[in-house]
Design a protein around this motif. Structure first.
Motif, short mmCIF file in Angstrom:
data_model
loop_
_atom_site.label_atom_id
_atom_site.label_comp_id
_atom_site.label_asym_id
_atom_site.label_seq_id
_atom_site.Cartn_x
_atom_site.Cartn_y
_atom_site.Cartn_z
N ALA A 14 0.90 -1.16 0.00
CA ALA A 14 0.00 0.00 0.00
C ALA A 14 0.93 1.20 0.00
O ALA A 14 1.99 1.17 0.64
CB ALA A 14 -0.88 0.00 1.25
N TYR A 15 0.55 2.26 -0.75
CA TYR A 15 1.48 3.38 -0.84
C TYR A 15 0.78 4.72 -0.99
O TYR A 15 -0.37 4.81 -1.40
CB TYR A 15 2.49 3.18 -1.97
N VAL A 16 1.55 5.77 -0.65
CA VAL A 16 1.16 7.17 -0.85
C VAL A 16 2.21 7.76 -1.79
O VAL A 16 3.41 7.60 -1.55
CB VAL A 16 1.17 7.94 0.50
N ARG A 17 1.75 8.40 -2.86
CA ARG A 17 2.69 8.98 -3.83
C ARG A 17 2.77 10.49 -3.66
O ARG A 17 1.76 11.17 -3.56
CB ARG A 17 2.26 8.65 -5.26
N GLN A 18 4.00 10.99 -3.69
CA GLN A 18 4.29 12.43 -3.66
C GLN A 18 4.91 12.76 -5.01
O GLN A 18 5.81 12.05 -5.47
CB GLN A 18 5.24 12.72 -2.49
N VAL A 19 4.41 13.78 -5.69
CA VAL A 19 5.00 14.22 -6.96
C VAL A 19 5.53 15.64 -6.77
O VAL A 19 4.81 16.52 -6.31
CB VAL A 19 3.96 14.19 -8.11
N GLY A 20 6.80 15.82 -7.09
CA GLY A 20 7.46 17.12 -6.94
C GLY A 20 8.89 16.92 -6.51
O GLY A 20 9.37 15.78 -6.43
N PRO A 21 9.58 18.00 -6.22
CA PRO A 21 11.00 17.89 -5.83
C PRO A 21 11.18 16.98 -4.62
O PRO A 21 10.37 17.02 -3.68
CB PRO A 21 11.40 19.32 -5.50
N TYR A 22 12.20 16.13 -4.66
CA TYR A 22 12.51 15.28 -3.51
C TYR A 22 12.95 16.18 -2.36
O TYR A 22 13.61 17.18 -2.56
CB TYR A 22 13.62 14.29 -3.84
N GLY A 23 12.57 15.79 -1.15
CA GLY A 23 12.94 16.57 0.03
C GLY A 23 11.89 16.47 1.10
O GLY A 23 11.33 15.39 1.34
N PRO A 24 11.56 17.61 1.77
CA PRO A 24 10.62 17.59 2.90
C PRO A 24 9.27 16.97 2.57
O PRO A 24 8.65 16.34 3.42
CB PRO A 24 10.48 19.06 3.28
N ALA A 25 8.79 17.12 1.33
CA ALA A 25 7.48 16.55 0.98
C ALA A 25 7.50 15.03 1.04
O ALA A 25 6.47 14.40 1.30
CB ALA A 25 7.04 17.03 -0.40
N ASN A 26 8.68 14.41 0.85
CA ASN A 26 8.78 12.95 0.98
C ASN A 26 8.46 12.53 2.41
O ASN A 26 7.81 11.52 2.64
CB ASN A 26 10.19 12.46 0.62
N VAL A 27 8.94 13.32 3.36
CA VAL A 27 8.68 13.04 4.78
C VAL A 27 7.17 13.12 5.05
O VAL A 27 6.61 12.29 5.76
CB VAL A 27 9.47 14.01 5.69
#
Length: 151
Positions: A14-27
């Protein structure tokens, strides 16, 4: 560098996807996943989580980079519309355990590829994984898992 080779199985995730620059949003994506996992009683000491940067920021524009925060789920676990579901294909990986700090992770990245070459391997054409267990998270460690092929 302490590195071992391990055959990872294919996992249902099961996953949550973040699209955009790698960094704080990954957290933030990982926190959202952990909250969902906690609500579904999946976040235990033995839980296996992955952080998967899907794109190479050297060839993909930062705003198009995808990062998946994942947790392994059993074959019979019923997901709902609040989470994405997929399969993570297994294979041979070089596994490096590192302290989960920016400095230690950066140091590991500079050492991994020369160590692979010296060990007779090259990177396979799959995403690199960051693997965590509940136990590792509590101790402040993670594993960098690089897909490999023999030279």
């Amino acid at each position: 560098m302490n590195m071992k080779v391990e055959a990872l199985p294919t996992y249902r995730i099961a996953y949550v996807r973040q699209v955009g620059p790698y960094g704080p949003a990954n957290v933030q994506a990982m926190e959202k996943l952990k909250n969902w996992a906690r609500e579904n009683h999946l976040l235990s000491e033995s839980a296996i989580l992955f952080g998967i940067p899907q794109d190479n920021p050297e060839v993909t524009l930062p705003e198009n980079c995808r990062y998946d925060a994942c947790i392994v789920i059993s074959k019979d676990f019923q997901t709902d519309d609040s989470i994405c579901e997929s399969e993570l294909s297994g294979g041979e990986y070089a596994i490096c355990m590192v302290k989960h700090t920016p400095d230690d992770i950066q140091k590991a990245w500079t050492e991994i590829f020369p160590a692979l070459q010296n060990g007779g391997y090259r990177m396979d054409n799959k995403p690199i994984l960051e693997r965590y267990t509940g136990e590792m998270l509590n101790a402040g460690y993670c594993e960098i898992c690089v897909p490999i092929k023999a030279l």
